[in-house]
Scaffold this motif. Structure first.
Motif, mmCIF file in Angstrom:
data_model
loop_
_atom_site.group_PDB
_atom_site.id
_atom_site.type_symbol
_atom_site.label_atom_id
_atom_site.label_comp_id
_atom_site.label_asym_id
_atom_site.label_seq_id
_atom_site.Cartn_x
_atom_site.Cartn_y
_atom_site.Cartn_z
ATOM 1 N N ILE A 1 0.877 -1.182 0.000
ATOM 2 C CA ILE A 1 0.000 0.000 0.000
ATOM 3 C C ILE A 1 0.914 1.232 0.000
ATOM 4 O O ILE A 1 1.671 1.444 0.949
ATOM 5 C CB ILE A 1 -0.929 0.000 1.222
ATOM 6 C CG1 ILE A 1 -1.793 -1.264 1.207
ATOM 7 C CG2 ILE A 1 -1.802 1.249 1.234
ATOM 8 C CD1 ILE A 1 -2.605 -1.484 2.459
ATOM 9 N N LEU B 1 1.328 3.737 2.978
ATOM 10 C CA LEU B 1 1.722 3.263 4.310
ATOM 11 C C LEU B 1 3.215 2.958 4.342
ATOM 12 O O LEU B 1 3.806 2.584 3.320
ATOM 13 C CB LEU B 1 0.936 2.001 4.674
ATOM 14 C CG LEU B 1 -0.590 2.133 4.774
ATOM 15 C CD1 LEU B 1 -1.207 0.806 5.226
ATOM 16 C CD2 LEU B 1 -0.996 3.247 5.722
ATOM 17 N N GLU C 1 3.730 -0.080 8.728
ATOM 18 C CA GLU C 1 2.259 -0.077 8.626
ATOM 19 C C GLU C 1 1.767 -1.125 7.632
ATOM 20 O O GLU C 1 0.739 -1.770 7.860
ATOM 21 C CB GLU C 1 1.769 1.313 8.207
ATOM 22 C CG GLU C 1 1.949 2.357 9.296
ATOM 23 C CD GLU C 1 1.814 3.792 8.779
ATOM 24 O OE1 GLU C 1 1.500 4.670 9.591
ATOM 25 O OE2 GLU C 1 2.054 4.024 7.580
ATOM 26 N N GLU D 1 1.926 -4.364 9.418
ATOM 27 C CA GLU D 1 0.887 -4.449 10.463
ATOM 28 C C GLU D 1 -0.506 -4.644 9.879
ATOM 29 O O GLU D 1 -1.410 -5.112 10.562
ATOM 30 C CB GLU D 1 0.866 -3.139 11.265
ATOM 31 C CG GLU D 1 1.832 -3.079 12.422
ATOM 32 C CD GLU D 1 1.574 -1.839 13.260
ATOM 33 O OE1 GLU D 1 0.480 -1.747 13.824
ATOM 34 O OE2 GLU D 1 2.465 -0.984 13.330
ATOM 35 N N PHE D 2 -0.674 -4.257 8.614
ATOM 36 C CA PHE D 2 -2.013 -4.137 8.041
ATOM 37 C C PHE D 2 -2.819 -5.443 8.124
ATOM 38 O O PHE D 2 -3.998 -5.438 8.483
ATOM 39 C CB PHE D 2 -1.908 -3.659 6.584
ATOM 40 C CG PHE D 2 -3.223 -3.304 5.991
ATOM 41 C CD1 PHE D 2 -3.897 -2.162 6.402
ATOM 42 C CD2 PHE D 2 -3.828 -4.115 5.041
ATOM 43 C CE1 PHE D 2 -5.135 -1.833 5.868
ATOM 44 C CE2 PHE D 2 -5.061 -3.791 4.502
ATOM 45 C CZ PHE D 2 -5.713 -2.649 4.914
ATOM 46 N N MET E 1 -6.818 2.524 11.064
ATOM 47 C CA MET E 1 -5.931 2.448 9.891
ATOM 48 C C MET E 1 -6.693 2.816 8.626
ATOM 49 O O MET E 1 -6.133 3.438 7.719
ATOM 50 C CB MET E 1 -5.358 1.027 9.776
ATOM 51 C CG MET E 1 -4.326 0.855 8.690
ATOM 52 S SD MET E 1 -2.666 1.418 9.110
ATOM 53 C CE MET E 1 -1.971 -0.019 9.893
ATOM 54 N N ARG F 1 -4.540 9.580 3.646
ATOM 55 C CA ARG F 1 -3.323 9.664 2.823
ATOM 56 C C ARG F 1 -3.653 9.468 1.341
ATOM 57 O O ARG F 1 -2.997 10.047 0.478
ATOM 58 C CB ARG F 1 -2.309 8.626 3.288
ATOM 59 C CG ARG F 1 -1.744 8.962 4.660
ATOM 60 C CD ARG F 1 -0.703 7.953 5.080
ATOM 61 N NE ARG F 1 -0.268 8.174 6.439
ATOM 62 C CZ ARG F 1 0.527 7.337 7.098
ATOM 63 N NH1 ARG F 1 0.970 6.245 6.510
ATOM 64 N NH2 ARG F 1 0.884 7.595 8.341
#
Lengths: 238, 403
Positions: free
Chosen positions: A108, A111, A115, A118-119, B1, B8
């Protein structure tokens, strides 16, 4: 009816396919991407599926990963038949059982490496502290300890693919499917990635199944299954 | 998230997002600007109309409104007047109202002659504030008249010029009486200025030889919210009189007032509806660009609800950055023009002919800002649905391969 009733492997398998067929129709022509593929993959294997372009490598991975449905035949993952699962069940099943590494990394872009890793755990609703700690540990394991806050566009292709491997392992899957993971990498990055994957395979018994036609990968695979015209023409264990 | 990714993602293509955000900002701002201008014009027109002579409540003999004859004065006026004086917050002016011919050496025009008591009249109308030449009626001087600027212009009279008022008395006899111009007024309604002159009530009483000839009681209420209840009470007490609110006297204005509130929302909905297409287009382009990424998300286990929500949240965020900015800026813009007004002198004559002021002071109900915010959110949610459903229909295998 259990399609594996006549199938009697000697060892308990993590992946079983029985007479898989996947046909595509393009106009009046029917393409047999998979034409009767039966195989067993056991836990801890480091298996390469090889063959020329159009031999059915990617289709086989997609069907095993529950991204595509076979025209005939069945797939059983850890004693669960996934062939007849509904879309939402399959998504949930993939989240809990399968890690994916793609040829184009497919991180992604907005990110960071941390991140991105972790997603998957976030999708599994794991607590923040736990997923944070595991993501850092995995990134350290793939040699990206100093790159965790970098975005994909700030990293090389090899680094991005290592993040993809970390992401694939984050959910503690039963196995990792990697579709041509080294296709976009230079030889050094390919070597580094293979080292990491082999190390994970040997130390943590992580099962890797990858499609490739990269000879460097084939050379280091422990088992090589060769496909041609949708059929297995050889299956060698080194 | 999901919120972090959505936020973003908005900034991945800054130019495209900024174009949509500016469009939403301008849409919201211009919608409120136009609405505040329209509301200000309409309210000022109503206020002008009420404050020139109409007031909030008028009482007449029922037949006076039909036939406009002097004989139809308010019966038992003293009793009525005593009761009116007891109403809290009511300012009262009692008028003799005559229709007649107003003439000068240069011409003649039909019009109304209003016999007033100046100290009462200034409590219910603002004519005295519109004096352009001379002065309004005040300390009594015999046979003085205050006329509208338009009428003065047509009759070619100035201060101290003489005019003749001709009308029928109670016995249908023609009476002509001379008045000297003491003041020339100008309101925002040139039609009114052309039709109405003000004289001392006692002059008309003397000419008509009657001190019980009141045709019109006008009430200006300090608190507009009690207008309707006051009318009901008066109508019950005086069933033989015609008690009317300004809405009965000028139903077109009342209708415009009511319609205006609906128009504010209709204009804003049309603007936001047009913007919705821009938002949908932007989000569809974003989804097309991110097919591979969305396919990957579905492949690794992001369920449909989460994927749907991710697109919805991104769309709402895109809209909610600029929508409130448009609201805040419009709040200050409207505030500025509410204090200083917007000058339409260039088209002033045309506006005044239909009762509007040339300087328009903007008005906007505070609740409309909140309602607009809710409309922006609803627009964002509706705009997100189609792109979100499009995202759900993506095939992960084809998307990952970029097909």
């Amino acid at each position: 009816m259990n399609q594996f009733a006549d199938y009697n492997p000697i060892i308990m398998s993590i992946i079983k396919t029985n007479n898989l067929e996947r046909f595509y129709t393009e106009g009046d022509v029917t393409v047999k991407a998979l034409n009767g593929v039966s195989l067993n993959i056991e836990e801890g294997e480091f298996t390469a599926i090889v063959g020329p372009s159009g031999s059915g490598k990617t289709t086989l991975l997609n069907v095993i990963g529950g991204l595509d449905s076979p025209t005939n035949g069945a797939v059983e993952i850890a004693n669960t038949e996934i062939t007849n699962m509904k879309d939402n069940e399959l998504i949930d099943f993939r989240l809990k059982n399968i890690g994916f590494v793609f040829q184009a990394y497919n991180l992604i872009p907005v990110l960071s490496a941390l991140e991105n890793t972790e997603f998957i755990m976030l999708l599994q609703n794991q607590p923040k502290e736990k997923r944070h700690a595991r993501a850092i540990a995995l990134l350290e394991e793939v040699g990206l300890k100093d790159q965790i806050y970098k975005k994909p566009n700030e990293m090389s292709g090899g680094q991005q693919q290592r993040v993809a491997v970390a992401r694939a392992l984050a959910s503690k899957p039963k196995f990792v499917l990697a579709d041509e993971p080294t296709a976009n990498l230079d030889s050094k990055s390919t070597g580094d990635l293979l080292d990491i994957m082999l190390e994970l395979n040997e130390k943590e018994k992580t099962t890797f199944i990858f499609s490739t036609h990269d000879q460097r990968v084939i050379d280091r695979a422990k088992r090589v299954i060769t496909l041609e015209d949708g059929k297995i023409i050889s299956d060698e264990t080194k | 998230m999901i919120f972090k990714i959505a936020w973003r993602n908005i900034w991945r293509n800054k130019l495209r997002s900024l174009v949509v955000m500016i469009a939403i900002f301008l849409g919201v701002w211009s919608g409120i600007f136009i609405n505040a201008l329209s509301l200000g014009m309409t309210n000022q027109r109503t206020e002008n109309f009420l404050s020139t002579s109409v007031g909030h409540i008028q009482i007449h003999h029922p037949d006076f409104l039909e036939e406009n004859k002097l004989n139809f004065s308010i019966p038992n006026f003293d009793e009525l007047n005593n009761n009116l004086l007891n109403i809290n917050g009511a300012n009262i002016s009692n008028r003799i109202r005559i229709s007649g011919m107003i003439s000068s050496a240069n011409g003649a025009l039909g019009g109304n002659v209003l016999g007033i008591t100046p100290e009462d009249e200034i409590k219910v109308s603002t004519i005295h504030n519109g004096i352009k030449e001379g002065e309004f009626l005040g300390e009594y001087k015999k046979n003085r008249v205050v006329i509208g600027a338009k009428l003065a212009h047509k009759l070619k009279v100035k201060i101290n010029s003489k005019i003749i008022v001709t009308f029928q008395d109670q016995n249908n006899e023609i009476i002509a009486s001379a008045f000297r111009v003491q003041g020339i007024y100008k309101t925002a309604n040139t039609r009114f200025d052309e039709m109405n002159v003000f004289v001392y009530r006692q002059d008309l009483e003397r000419i008509l030889q009657s001190d019980q000839l009141i045709h019109e009681s006008v009430l200006w209420m300090d608190d507009k919210t009690i207008v309707d209840s006051t009318i009901t009470a008066l109508a019950n007490t005086y069933p033989n009189l015609k008690v009317r609110s300004w809405k009965d006297i000028a139903p077109d204005l009342a209708y415009t007032d009511d319609l205006m509130i609906q128009m504010l929302y209709i204009i804003m909905i049309i603007i936001l509806g047009a913007l919705a297409f821009g938002i949908v287009n932007t989000m569809l382009m974003a989804i097309l660009e991110r097919q591979r990424e969305l396919g990957m998300l579905m492949a690794v286990g992001m369920n449909k609800l989460r994927l749907f929500m991710m697109v919805v949240v991104e769309t709402i965020m895109l809209s909610l950055i600029s929508g409130p900015a448009g609201l805040i800026i419009s709040f200050f813009t409207v505030g500025y023009f509410k204090r200083n007004g917007m000058d339409f002198s260039a088209v002033g004559q045309g506006l005044e002919d239909v009762g509007y002021s040339t300087i328009v002071y903007f008005e906007m109900q505070p609740s409309f800002y909140w309602s607009t915010l809710v409309l922006v959110i609803i627009t964002a949610i509706l705009s997100s649905l189609y792109p979100a459903f499009k995202a759900l229909k993506l095939n992960p295998v084809e998307s990952i391969r970029g097909l």
